[in-house]
Design a protein around this motif. Structure first.
Motif, PDB file in Angstrom:
ATOM      1  N   MET A  93     -23.466  66.125  -1.716  1.00  0.00           N
ATOM      2  CA  MET A  93     -24.919  66.203  -1.792  1.00  0.00           C
ATOM      3  C   MET A  93     -25.513  65.222  -2.799  1.00  0.00           C
ATOM      4  O   MET A  93     -26.730  65.065  -2.877  1.00  0.00           O
ATOM      5  CB  MET A  93     -25.352  67.630  -2.163  1.00  0.00           C
ATOM      6  CG  MET A  93     -25.136  68.638  -1.045  1.00  0.00           C
ATOM      7  SD  MET A  93     -26.110  68.254   0.424  1.00  0.00           S
ATOM      8  CE  MET A  93     -27.756  68.437  -0.217  1.00  0.00           C
ATOM      9  N   TYR A 129     -18.937  69.980  -2.865  1.00  0.00           N
ATOM     10  CA  TYR A 129     -20.359  70.095  -2.511  1.00  0.00           C
ATOM     11  C   TYR A 129     -21.218  69.151  -3.347  1.00  0.00           C
ATOM     12  O   TYR A 129     -22.131  68.499  -2.826  1.00  0.00           O
ATOM     13  CB  TYR A 129     -20.808  71.542  -2.715  1.00  0.00           C
ATOM     14  CG  TYR A 129     -22.218  71.834  -2.258  1.00  0.00           C
ATOM     15  CD1 TYR A 129     -22.479  72.184  -0.941  1.00  0.00           C
ATOM     16  CD2 TYR A 129     -23.286  71.768  -3.143  1.00  0.00           C
ATOM     17  CE1 TYR A 129     -23.767  72.470  -0.512  1.00  0.00           C
ATOM     18  CE2 TYR A 129     -24.583  72.047  -2.728  1.00  0.00           C
ATOM     19  CZ  TYR A 129     -24.813  72.394  -1.416  1.00  0.00           C
ATOM     20  OH  TYR A 129     -26.096  72.668  -0.999  1.00  0.00           O
ATOM     21  N   TYR A 165     -21.043  69.313   6.025  1.00  0.00           N
ATOM     22  CA  TYR A 165     -21.749  68.117   5.549  1.00  0.00           C
ATOM     23  C   TYR A 165     -20.767  66.945   5.478  1.00  0.00           C
ATOM     24  O   TYR A 165     -19.638  67.106   5.010  1.00  0.00           O
ATOM     25  CB  TYR A 165     -22.308  68.305   4.138  1.00  0.00           C
ATOM     26  CG  TYR A 165     -23.224  69.485   3.924  1.00  0.00           C
ATOM     27  CD1 TYR A 165     -23.743  70.224   4.975  1.00  0.00           C
ATOM     28  CD2 TYR A 165     -23.583  69.852   2.627  1.00  0.00           C
ATOM     29  CE1 TYR A 165     -24.581  71.296   4.749  1.00  0.00           C
ATOM     30  CE2 TYR A 165     -24.429  70.921   2.393  1.00  0.00           C
ATOM     31  CZ  TYR A 165     -24.918  71.653   3.455  1.00  0.00           C
ATOM     32  OH  TYR A 165     -25.754  72.701   3.223  1.00  0.00           O
ATOM     33  N   SER A 192     -21.180  74.666   3.955  1.00  0.00           N
ATOM     34  CA  SER A 192     -22.109  75.580   3.298  1.00  0.00           C
ATOM     35  C   SER A 192     -22.574  76.626   4.299  1.00  0.00           C
ATOM     36  O   SER A 192     -22.448  76.454   5.520  1.00  0.00           O
ATOM     37  CB  SER A 192     -23.311  74.811   2.741  1.00  0.00           C
ATOM     38  OG  SER A 192     -24.283  75.701   2.232  1.00  0.00           O
ATOM     39  N   VAL A 211     -29.793  64.208   7.279  1.00  0.00           N
ATOM     40  CA  VAL A 211     -30.607  65.014   6.378  1.00  0.00           C
ATOM     41  C   VAL A 211     -31.954  64.349   6.102  1.00  0.00           C
ATOM     42  O   VAL A 211     -32.992  65.022   6.049  1.00  0.00           O
ATOM     43  CB  VAL A 211     -29.852  65.271   5.049  1.00  0.00           C
ATOM     44  CG1 VAL A 211     -30.724  66.060   4.079  1.00  0.00           C
ATOM     45  CG2 VAL A 211     -28.567  66.038   5.322  1.00  0.00           C
ATOM     46  N   TYR A 239     -25.189  66.384   8.859  1.00  0.00           N
ATOM     47  CA  TYR A 239     -24.629  67.728   8.825  1.00  0.00           C
ATOM     48  C   TYR A 239     -24.483  68.230  10.245  1.00  0.00           C
ATOM     49  O   TYR A 239     -25.189  67.808  11.157  1.00  0.00           O
ATOM     50  CB  TYR A 239     -25.499  68.657   7.976  1.00  0.00           C
ATOM     51  CG  TYR A 239     -26.799  69.086   8.589  1.00  0.00           C
ATOM     52  CD1 TYR A 239     -26.912  70.303   9.259  1.00  0.00           C
ATOM     53  CD2 TYR A 239     -27.924  68.265   8.509  1.00  0.00           C
ATOM     54  CE1 TYR A 239     -28.115  70.691   9.826  1.00  0.00           C
ATOM     55  CE2 TYR A 239     -29.122  68.651   9.060  1.00  0.00           C
ATOM     56  CZ  TYR A 239     -29.215  69.862   9.724  1.00  0.00           C
ATOM     57  OH  TYR A 239     -30.404  70.245  10.288  1.00  0.00           O
ATOM     58  N   PRO A 262     -28.558  71.739   4.491  1.00  0.00           N
ATOM     59  CA  PRO A 262     -28.807  71.207   3.144  1.00  0.00           C
ATOM     60  C   PRO A 262     -30.271  71.182   2.724  1.00  0.00           C
ATOM     61  O   PRO A 262     -30.569  71.144   1.541  1.00  0.00           O
ATOM     62  CB  PRO A 262     -28.243  69.780   3.222  1.00  0.00           C
ATOM     63  CG  PRO A 262     -28.212  69.456   4.671  1.00  0.00           C
ATOM     64  CD  PRO A 262     -27.968  70.736   5.382  1.00  0.00           C
ATOM     65  N   HIS A 263     -31.181  71.234   3.676  1.00  0.00           N
ATOM     66  CA  HIS A 263     -32.602  71.131   3.349  1.00  0.00           C
ATOM     67  C   HIS A 263     -33.326  72.467   3.477  1.00  0.00           C
ATOM     68  O   HIS A 263     -34.546  72.518   3.370  1.00  0.00           O
ATOM     69  CB  HIS A 263     -33.277  70.128   4.294  1.00  0.00           C
ATOM     70  CG  HIS A 263     -33.196  70.532   5.738  1.00  0.00           C
ATOM     71  ND1 HIS A 263     -32.015  70.493   6.452  1.00  0.00           N
ATOM     72  CD2 HIS A 263     -34.124  71.009   6.594  1.00  0.00           C
ATOM     73  CE1 HIS A 263     -32.235  70.918   7.683  1.00  0.00           C
ATOM     74  NE2 HIS A 263     -33.510  71.236   7.801  1.00  0.00           N
ATOM     75  N   TYR A 285     -34.108  71.679  -2.337  1.00  0.00           N
ATOM     76  CA  TYR A 285     -33.318  72.198  -1.232  1.00  0.00           C
ATOM     77  C   TYR A 285     -34.213  72.906  -0.214  1.00  0.00           C
ATOM     78  O   TYR A 285     -33.729  73.587   0.691  1.00  0.00           O
ATOM     79  CB  TYR A 285     -32.230  73.156  -1.747  1.00  0.00           C
ATOM     80  CG  TYR A 285     -32.743  74.312  -2.573  1.00  0.00           C
ATOM     81  CD1 TYR A 285     -33.126  75.500  -1.958  1.00  0.00           C
ATOM     82  CD2 TYR A 285     -32.837  74.227  -3.957  1.00  0.00           C
ATOM     83  CE1 TYR A 285     -33.584  76.572  -2.702  1.00  0.00           C
ATOM     84  CE2 TYR A 285     -33.293  75.289  -4.707  1.00  0.00           C
ATOM     85  CZ  TYR A 285     -33.666  76.459  -4.083  1.00  0.00           C
ATOM     86  OH  TYR A 285     -34.136  77.517  -4.826  1.00  0.00           O
TER      87      TYR A 285
END
Length: 332
Positions: A71, A67, A159, A31, A192, A1, A35-36, A135
């Motif tokens: 993911m 998305y 991402y 986003s 990630v 990302y 992502p985390h 997440y």
């Protein structure tokens, strides 16, 4: 990302189009959060039948199309956002939602698809329910989550999901495309899985330190126990000689030496096990997902301690037992 800073947001569409031409790239999306770390919570969420007195916090994130694919999220029911459904794109205060299973359970239904939801300034139907996924750190229980499409001005991160294979080569190709489309911006990327690894680095360090200190403590305890056993044997050498001369069997002499030490170990175990149980239980409460403490773990630790003690004591005791009584009593 990759962080979307400044004019990168305006170049996102061109970047996405060019990156998807690379066969190594599986999906590209954007986003408002990394992502985390979807950490923002918002109140004022409503759905038909909700208890007016219920107050709850729900995590939210604004996203772009693709998305779910980027993911690798599994859908429980319904569908993901699609350009084939113009209603998915928010207009004024109208929009659509994807939610996770945690929010569906909070709503008290087994199938939330089609339910009207009012949240984050939008009102519209839930089009899909995602399987629960992490997440945030796994120290936290998976919280209710709602996703919705947002304009590019809201996005903060891009991402890129690459296909399995030569990650290093794929990254170089992505960097070339990046340099060609946005030459004025550095290709500052993060993996990630590495970010998730950093989340638990403190636990890994603590685990290693505790292992080292545990081994050191056991060694020091064994040295002390061995020294104490040596001293005790020296003090009772003549007593051992007398007992042997009187015909006492070797096991009874070994028991003579072991009894006091084992009694002290038993007292130590009775005191330490409840304290260890309490402290570990309190420590584990800080994690949303945790193991269960079982009594056999503590019993096994106590038995190992007893075994180590017996070995340390027996070595010195056997040395005293093997000594000729005449040697120990000749000066009496």
């Amino acid at each position: 990302y990759i962080g979307l800073q400044g004019e990168l947001k305006n170049q996102y569409a061109a970047l996405k189009q060019e990156l998807l031409k690379d066969p190594a790239v599986k999906a590209v999306t954007a986003s408002t959060h990394p992502p985390h770390m979807i950490g923002s919570n918002s109140g004022n969420i409503h759905w038909p039948g909700k208890d007016p007195k219920m107050e709850t916090l729900v995590s939210e994130s604004g996203i772009d199309f693709d998305y779910i694919e980027a993911m690798g999220i599994t859908m429980k029911s319904g569908r993901e956002f699609s350009k084939d459904f113009p209603g998915d794109v928010p207009h004024d205060t109208i929009g659509s939602f994807m939610i996770n299973e945690a929010l569906e359970r909070l709503m008290g239904t087994d199938n939330a698809v089609g339910t009207q939801l009012s949240f984050a300034g939008y009102t519209g139907p839930i089009v899909g329910v995602m399987k629960d996924y992490h997440y945030q750190s796994m120290r936290n229980v998976i919280e209710p989550l709602a996703l919705f499409l947002t304009p590019k001005e809201w996005w903060g991160f891009m991402y890129i999901r690459i296909n399995p294979g030569n990650t290093q080569e794929s990254t170089k190709e992505i960097e070339k495309t990046w340099a060609r489309v946005v030459p004025g911006y550095p290709f500052d990327y993060h993996f990630v899985d590495e970010e998730f690894d950093r989340m638990y680095r403190s636990e890994e360090r603590m685990g290693s330190l505790m292992n080292y200190f545990a081994v050191l403590a056991v060694l020091i305890a064994c040295i002390g126990l061995f020294g104490l056993a040596t001293y005790t044997v020296e003090q009772k050498t003549r007593e051992v000689g007398i007992r042997k001369a009187m015909g006492a069997p070797v096991p009874s002499i070994l028991l003579l030496f072991s009894r006091e030490f084992l009694l002290l170990l038993a007292v130590a175990a009775v005191i330490s096990i409840p304290i260890a149980w309490y402290l570990l239980s309190r420590w584990l409460l800080s994690y949303g997902y945790r193991i269960s403490l079982h009594l056999w773990i503590f019993i096994a630790a106590a038995l190992i301690a007893f075994l180590v003690a017996i070995l340390a004591i027996s070595w010195q005791a056997l040395r005293a037992v093997r000594t000729n009584p005449a040697e120990t009593l000749k000066y009496e």
